[in-house]
Design a protein around this motif. Sequence first.
Motif, PDB file in Angstrom:
ATOM      1  N   LYS A 267      26.367 -26.874 -96.281  1.00  0.00           N
ATOM      2  CA  LYS A 267      27.266 -27.275 -97.358  1.00  0.00           C
ATOM      3  C   LYS A 267      26.505 -27.960 -98.500  1.00  0.00           C
ATOM      4  N   SER A 268      27.216 -28.102 -99.640  1.00  0.00           N
ATOM      5  CA  SER A 268      26.622 -28.852-100.763  1.00  0.00           C
ATOM      6  C   SER A 268      27.694 -29.266-101.767  1.00  0.00           C
ATOM      7  N   GLY A 269      28.819 -29.735-101.287  1.00  0.00           N
ATOM      8  CA  GLY A 269      29.839 -30.254-102.184  1.00  0.00           C
ATOM      9  C   GLY A 269      30.899 -29.228-102.564  1.00  0.00           C
ATOM     10  N   SER A 303      32.435 -23.376 -96.797  1.00  0.00           N
ATOM     11  CA  SER A 303      32.872 -22.935 -98.105  1.00  0.00           C
ATOM     12  C   SER A 303      32.488 -23.914 -99.227  1.00  0.00           C
ATOM     13  N   GLU A 304      32.200 -25.163 -98.853  1.00  0.00           N
ATOM     14  CA  GLU A 304      31.806 -26.150 -99.858  1.00  0.00           C
ATOM     15  C   GLU A 304      30.320 -25.969-100.168  1.00  0.00           C
ATOM     16  N   MET A 305      30.060 -25.186-101.227  1.00  0.00           N
ATOM     17  CA  MET A 305      28.669 -24.833-101.546  1.00  0.00           C
ATOM     18  C   MET A 305      28.411 -24.960-103.043  1.00  0.00           C
ATOM     19  N   SER A 306      29.172 -25.828-103.708  1.00  0.00           N
ATOM     20  CA  SER A 306      29.156 -25.858-105.172  1.00  0.00           C
ATOM     21  C   SER A 306      27.883 -26.452-105.754  1.00  0.00           C
ATOM     22  N   GLY A 307      27.112 -27.197-104.967  1.00  0.00           N
ATOM     23  CA  GLY A 307      25.816 -27.688-105.425  1.00  0.00           C
ATOM     24  C   GLY A 307      24.699 -26.686-105.211  1.00  0.00           C
ATOM     25  N   GLY A 308      24.997 -25.605-104.495  1.00  0.00           N
ATOM     26  CA  GLY A 308      24.015 -24.561-104.241  1.00  0.00           C
ATOM     27  C   GLY A 308      23.418 -24.612-102.841  1.00  0.00           C
ATOM     28  N   ILE A 309      23.122 -23.438-102.303  1.00  0.00           N
ATOM     29  CA  ILE A 309      22.435 -23.294-101.012  1.00  0.00           C
ATOM     30  C   ILE A 309      21.349 -22.251-101.201  1.00  0.00           C
ATOM     31  N   VAL A 338      24.621 -19.145-103.472  1.00  0.00           N
ATOM     32  CA  VAL A 338      24.073 -18.941-102.127  1.00  0.00           C
ATOM     33  C   VAL A 338      23.029 -17.848-102.280  1.00  0.00           C
ATOM     34  N   LYS A 339      21.765 -18.190-102.106  1.00  0.00           N
ATOM     35  CA  LYS A 339      20.711 -17.208-102.366  1.00  0.00           C
ATOM     36  C   LYS A 339      19.523 -17.420-101.436  1.00  0.00           C
ATOM     37  N   ASP A 340      18.790 -16.343-101.227  1.00  0.00           N
ATOM     38  CA  ASP A 340      17.605 -16.374-100.361  1.00  0.00           C
ATOM     39  C   ASP A 340      17.972 -16.863 -98.962  1.00  0.00           C
TER      40      ASP A 340
END
Length: 472
Positions: A267-269, A303-309, A338-340
């Motif tokens: 996660k990331s916010g 689903s909380e990924m707004s800061g990036g993963i 969401v990348k790499d």
Amino acid sequence: MFWCFQIIRTVALIVLLGLVGFREVKCSRTGKVLESVSSFSYEAINCRKHSASLTDFGGVGDGKTSNTIAFRKAIEYLKQFESDGGSQLIVPPGKWLSGSFNLTSSNFTLFLHKDAIILASQDEGDYPVIPQLPSYGGGRNLSDSRYAPFIFGTNLTDVVITGNNGTIDGQGAPWWDKFSKKELNYGRPFLIEIMYSDQVQISNLTLLNSPNWFVHPVYSSNVLVLSLTILAPVTVSNTDGIDPDSCTNVRIEDCYVVSGDDCIAVKSGWDEYGINFRMPTRHLIIRRMTCISPKSAVIALGSEMSGGIEDVRAEDIVAINSESAVSIKTAPGRGGYVKDIFARRFEMNTMKYVFRMTGAYRSHPDQGFDPKALPVVTRISNSDMVAKNVTMTADLAGIDGDSFTDICFSNVTIELSPKPKEVQWNCTDVVGLTSVVSPPACSLLPDEGKNPCPFPSDKLPIDDIQFQTCSY
């Protein structure tokens, strides 16, 4: 192959534990011998010069007497050794009931004897009310506040929570019941949460029945989560096993998780709060994990990924009776990316899906999100995977006008269940390719021949951490 590896690892662990001797340990506070505890050893990022037992501070391990004050007194006392070789609090054999307590000291170890059980209080009054996480807004309870985690720490350097497989039992049943009936004013407590910290180790423990997520490192770096057994009823939602959240350089290895939710949730916010906080989760390693989660994913991104993963590497994973393997969950309003993401060598048995991606995970903390904040999902690789008794191979749904791109599947063999879905690959708004995949993929993921998906060959800094053998 992976089953053989699991059996060998288990036998080796049993032999190793049988070789550990036990002798007397003296407490640096009183000089008393710790009763019922002979010598022990364990591996940690750092060892400590000073040690004390919970009993030295009035602890009573009868499973009924509250030890909240004993834990708090012990940690406060040991804080004086923070700059003098650090300290260790030993939880000896017994059942130690306690309310929430805060690890306020850096260079500190909380060590649980193999016969120690810490029982989390079921009384809401034993959990201070603290501010909500800044990257989440009001959270699921739409409140500015939440109950403090059972064990938590903030702004620490070099903190270790470990044991010879001692137990922490969150006793979450009353919390689950109140949450389902919407009788809580604040968010349920996590079992262990470490915030804004560096050099964190959580290892060699059995964790049971958390009221909410089990292990939540957040806004932290250089985090090791190793050799945990995490058990929750498979019918209880939000009992995520391990949730690395806005963290950098994380290694999760050799964990066994049974959960009613995602075994690992990266996660990331959330929505505008995570976008504004701008702290991604990146450089994450997940290895040698076993997961059982009939309703959720082995590894979820969001689903909380707004800061990036970004830069997640998962390998040598066993999944049993789980909803999906690697699942990406996002939606308009999330923003971020969401990348790499690289996954390989998964062995799965009894799965609803193997691969799942959705751009329609529409829960939001409030109505302040921007529907035009679209997530970027790209460079997702899945390779060398075998699954049996599968209902549907893949459900891949990007966002109209915001396709998920550079999606790769290679060397994947799926054996279907007796009653599989008629359509095995459901694909919308995705772009990518496949190589040696059975059953064959959808037209949006054409077969490119023998062209394996990439997996990074470089070494991450978290792999270079050297452990010390600590003996007492």
